[in-house]
Write an enzyme that holds these catalytic residues in place. Sequence first.
Site, short mmCIF file in Angstrom:
data_model
loop_
_atom_site.label_atom_id
_atom_site.label_comp_id
_atom_site.label_asym_id
_atom_site.label_seq_id
_atom_site.Cartn_x
_atom_site.Cartn_y
_atom_site.Cartn_z
N GLU A 196 -35.34 -2.80 -32.96
CA GLU A 196 -35.60 -3.01 -31.54
C GLU A 196 -34.90 -4.31 -31.16
O GLU A 196 -35.08 -5.34 -31.82
CB GLU A 196 -37.12 -3.14 -31.30
CG GLU A 196 -37.41 -3.33 -29.83
CD GLU A 196 -38.88 -3.43 -29.47
OE1 GLU A 196 -39.73 -3.42 -30.39
OE2 GLU A 196 -39.18 -3.52 -28.27
N ARG B 25 -42.53 -3.32 -47.09
CA ARG B 25 -41.67 -4.29 -46.43
C ARG B 25 -41.55 -5.54 -47.28
O ARG B 25 -42.38 -5.80 -48.15
CB ARG B 25 -42.07 -4.60 -45.00
CG ARG B 25 -43.50 -5.02 -44.78
CD ARG B 25 -43.90 -4.88 -43.32
NE ARG B 25 -43.21 -5.81 -42.43
CZ ARG B 25 -42.72 -5.46 -41.24
NH1 ARG B 25 -42.81 -4.23 -40.81
NH2 ARG B 25 -42.17 -6.36 -40.48
N LYS C 101 -40.77 -10.86 -35.87
CA LYS C 101 -39.95 -11.37 -34.76
C LYS C 101 -40.81 -12.11 -33.74
O LYS C 101 -40.36 -13.06 -33.12
CB LYS C 101 -39.20 -10.21 -34.09
CG LYS C 101 -37.93 -9.84 -34.83
CD LYS C 101 -37.18 -8.73 -34.13
CE LYS C 101 -37.82 -7.40 -34.41
NZ LYS C 101 -37.04 -6.25 -33.95
P1 ATP Z 1 -40.88 -7.38 -36.90
O1 ATP Z 1 -42.30 -7.12 -37.25
O2 ATP Z 1 -40.26 -8.47 -37.67
O3 ATP Z 1 -40.65 -7.52 -35.45
P2 ATP Z 1 -40.12 -4.73 -36.71
O4 ATP Z 1 -40.46 -3.71 -37.71
O5 ATP Z 1 -40.89 -4.70 -35.45
O6 ATP Z 1 -40.12 -6.12 -37.40
P3 ATP Z 1 -37.75 -3.47 -35.92
O7 ATP Z 1 -36.66 -3.97 -35.10
O8 ATP Z 1 -38.60 -2.40 -35.38
O9 ATP Z 1 -38.62 -4.70 -36.31
O10 ATP Z 1 -37.23 -3.09 -37.38
C1 ATP Z 1 -36.13 -2.30 -37.66
C2 ATP Z 1 -36.30 -1.74 -39.03
O11 ATP Z 1 -36.41 -2.78 -39.98
C3 ATP Z 1 -37.54 -0.89 -39.16
O12 ATP Z 1 -37.20 0.31 -39.78
C4 ATP Z 1 -38.48 -1.70 -40.00
O13 ATP Z 1 -39.27 -0.89 -40.80
C5 ATP Z 1 -37.52 -2.54 -40.82
N1 ATP Z 1 -38.15 -3.81 -41.21
C6 ATP Z 1 -38.66 -4.75 -40.40
N2 ATP Z 1 -39.20 -5.76 -41.10
C7 ATP Z 1 -39.03 -5.45 -42.40
C8 ATP Z 1 -39.36 -6.09 -43.64
N3 ATP Z 1 -40.00 -7.27 -43.66
N4 ATP Z 1 -39.02 -5.48 -44.79
C9 ATP Z 1 -38.37 -4.31 -44.78
N5 ATP Z 1 -38.03 -3.66 -43.67
C10 ATP Z 1 -38.35 -4.20 -42.49
MG MG Z 2 -40.91 -3.05 -34.21
#
Ligand code: ATP
Ligand code: MG
Length: 562
Positions: A33, A259, A269
């Site tokens: 995102e 993760r 984020k």
């Molecule tokens: P955050 O919680 O940091 O905002 P998010 O999952 O909301 O992370 P996205 O932009 O939706 O952020 O993530 C894109 C991809 O990266 C998703 O498929 C998510 O599962 C993966 N991802 C995010 N954080 C991690 C992590 N700490 N380890 C492995 N994969 C991750």
């Molecule tokens: Mg997300």
Amino acid sequence: MEIKGASHFIQDIIEKDLESGKHDTVITRFPPEPNGYLHIGHAKSICLNFGLAEKYGGRCHLRFDDTNPRKEDPEYVHSIMHDVEWLGFHWGDHLYYASDYFGEFYRYSLQLIKQGQAYVCSLSPDEIRSYRGTLTEPGINSPYRKRSVQENLELFQEMKKGSFKEGEYVLRARIDMASPNINMRDPVIYRIIHAWHHRTRDAWCIYPTYDYAHCLSDSIEGITHSLCSLEFQDHRPLYDWFLEQLGVSCHPQQIEFARLNLNFTVMSKRKLTQLVQSGHVSGWDDPRMPTISGLRRRGYTPESIRRFCDLIGVAKSDNVVDMSMLEYCIREDLNKRAPRYMGVINPLKVVITNYPQESSEELPAINNPEDEAMGTRNVPFSRVIYIEAEDFREDPPKKYFRLAPGREVRLRYAYFITCQEVVKDQETGRILELRCTYDPATRGGDSPDGRKVKGTLHWVSAGHAVRSGVRIYDRLFSRPNPIQDEKKGLALNDTLNPASLQEQQGCMMEPAVKGLKPGDILQFERLGYFCVDPESTPASPVFNRTVSLKDTWAKIEKKMQG
Ligand code: ATP
Ligand code: MG
């Protein structure tokens, strides 16, 4: 030591699917995102998705999950593309935006309404929450659940036209308010958001939710394996429900993996945005941040990050990875390729009294003992040099083998020197300079008479030195698990490490550093690996310390075994 990333359960699934003929290729996607910069956790997902596609000769899509215009920004889109490419991955022609599918999502929701599987609900967001029930109690049906298909179609069209205010209506899936899985209790699929979208502009004022948009985007793009982190495990029934009800021809398999969590930092984020907005860091690319851009500015290489992702592996249960593992990976990489230089962070002046006045000479030095091909350079030597203040002690403790009154040490690539006199400020007692003599017969660092010295110091010729700034970084947080601390009531601000950045001015570097440019990596002998900060200029060079030289591998290995 060479350690290979082990094969993991996702590879097993893919290999089975290829063998059985379920799929003849592998199509994965990385779906960020654009609401912030990527962090090292995302790198794990990038390496996994792009890496699997590469390994099995398939492809990986980069898809922006841009379904919430309030939080998203083109700045983030650009930074994400840059970071993925910098890590060394390519999406080719396969760059997509969930917003490209808004029309299709809309048509699919009309289908759900017509099938009696979606309805427009007029409960307020708070009411929806309280009707939803809890883990132990079932939810309560919305009074609007029985609206007719016709009424739903009309209201949904009005929602789309912009006739309503935010929060007045939502479109919900009609599943089961008593489901043990809360995600299945009539989840919202569309909400009204009157905001400008960076791509679709003002074309829409209803936006799909993540769960609805995600499975459909995967299906539209023909994804074979949709990899996501563990927190989506309970969403999988919903992922499958949408695709089954809509009877789509492509139904990707969602597979969850743990993760990445790293200690002494935060990875969401939202939290990182807080740090940036509160000014606790200088920006998303502050070298203390766990962001890809922060790590890059810190001097991390794409290779080291990929290596790290390989080492941590892919598992099904959450764990916390030690920061020292990341540090191990960058040391290992930089040891092989960082050119060596000499530089002094805390200069102490040394006058070599028997060295001819006004004279100087060039001494050959090895650029990288790990790589002969990197050759040698000349380092100027003269009568006045700087050594590191902490390399001299007036009263040396036991096992201190560096310089002390009357003691002889080696200057790296130069000569043996002996400290003859300590010159101090009469009033303060502060050491102003050392007076030493050198032995001309030890040129290059060896004594022809077999005399041994225990200490070897780095040094810089004063007349040739390049005055520089150095930034020494430490962990961003002083406690290993700031998120857990926060849950216990400790504010994030209170667990920040106050000494995470130390800036040193007036450091003295050998003149060869003039040939370096922003972003270049190097080792200052005995001090650590550094990189030239992007804002560094020839008139005022700045070096960021990436990591110290100390190898903690033994410790890491122990941890991995235990
Ligand atoms: P955050 O919680 O940091 O905002 P998010 O999952 O909301 O992370 P996205 O932009 O939706 O952020 O993530 C894109 C991809 O990266 C998703 O498929 C998510 O599962 C993966 N991802 C995010 N954080 C991690 C992590 N700490 N380890 C492995 N994969 C991750
Ligand atoms: Mg997300």
